[in-house]
Design a protein around this motif. Sequence first.
Motif, mmCIF file in Angstrom:
data_model
loop_
_atom_site.group_PDB
_atom_site.id
_atom_site.type_symbol
_atom_site.label_atom_id
_atom_site.label_comp_id
_atom_site.label_asym_id
_atom_site.label_seq_id
_atom_site.Cartn_x
_atom_site.Cartn_y
_atom_site.Cartn_z
ATOM 1 N N UNK A 186 -0.145 5.006 -3.642
ATOM 2 C CA UNK A 186 1.011 4.329 -3.293
ATOM 3 C C UNK A 186 0.752 2.844 -2.948
ATOM 4 N N UNK A 187 1.922 1.766 -3.497
ATOM 5 C CA UNK A 187 1.600 0.387 -2.723
ATOM 6 C C UNK A 187 2.850 0.233 -1.837
ATOM 7 N N UNK A 188 2.598 -0.721 -1.091
ATOM 8 C CA UNK A 188 3.554 -1.404 -0.125
ATOM 9 C C UNK A 188 3.905 -2.633 -0.668
ATOM 10 N N UNK A 189 5.136 -3.030 -0.729
ATOM 11 C CA UNK A 189 5.572 -4.425 -1.358
ATOM 12 C C UNK A 189 6.336 -5.062 -0.082
ATOM 13 N N UNK A 190 6.291 -6.339 0.006
ATOM 14 C CA UNK A 190 7.184 -7.178 0.632
ATOM 15 C C UNK A 190 7.252 -8.555 -0.002
ATOM 16 N N UNK A 191 8.605 -8.966 -0.285
ATOM 17 C CA UNK A 191 8.718 -10.414 -0.864
ATOM 18 C C UNK A 191 8.193 -10.532 -2.172
ATOM 19 N N UNK A 192 8.325 -9.476 -3.119
ATOM 20 C CA UNK A 192 7.641 -9.516 -4.243
ATOM 21 C C UNK A 192 5.979 -9.465 -4.552
ATOM 22 N N UNK A 193 5.389 -9.282 -3.242
ATOM 23 C CA UNK A 193 4.029 -9.052 -3.152
ATOM 24 C C UNK A 193 3.344 -7.715 -2.914
ATOM 25 N N UNK A 194 2.343 -7.402 -3.204
ATOM 26 C CA UNK A 194 1.654 -6.023 -2.831
ATOM 27 C C UNK A 194 0.988 -6.268 -1.683
ATOM 28 N N UNK A 195 1.360 -5.725 -0.675
ATOM 29 C CA UNK A 195 0.716 -5.870 0.900
ATOM 30 C C UNK A 195 -0.560 -4.860 1.009
ATOM 31 N N UNK A 196 -0.244 -3.570 0.650
ATOM 32 C CA UNK A 196 -1.282 -2.646 0.627
ATOM 33 C C UNK A 196 -1.283 -1.634 -0.416
ATOM 34 N N UNK A 197 -2.376 -0.821 -0.427
ATOM 35 C CA UNK A 197 -2.469 0.194 -1.494
ATOM 36 C C UNK A 197 -3.459 1.401 -0.817
ATOM 37 N N UNK A 198 -2.731 2.712 -0.769
ATOM 38 C CA UNK A 198 -3.233 3.516 -0.045
ATOM 39 C C UNK A 198 -3.114 4.955 -0.767
ATOM 40 N N UNK A 199 -3.795 5.945 -0.039
ATOM 41 C CA UNK A 199 -3.643 7.568 -0.570
ATOM 42 C C UNK A 199 -3.765 7.575 -2.067
#
Length: 76
Positions: free
Chosen positions: A5-18
């Motif tokens: 899974x990835x988390x995005x904010x403002x068209x940027x990847x902010x984290x990757x997990x699991x």
Amino acid sequence: MFHFYITTSGNKITSARDLNYTIVGAQVNSASLRVDNSKRASAHFSFTTPIWNVISWTGWVRATINSSNNLVVTRN
């Protein structure tokens, strides 16, 4: 099968997990997940067959935000 899974904010990847994977008939030697930069996250794998280490493979699965701000998944 590989997924993460990835988390995005403002068209940027902010984290990757699991990071999770299922491989039948092979032994995973290493697996890692990281955010390479604000536009790409990668999961890297290395595995071999359990009997005599005859076949080995190193590869990756990547999630990238392209220039059109679309999420693209690629693998080798």
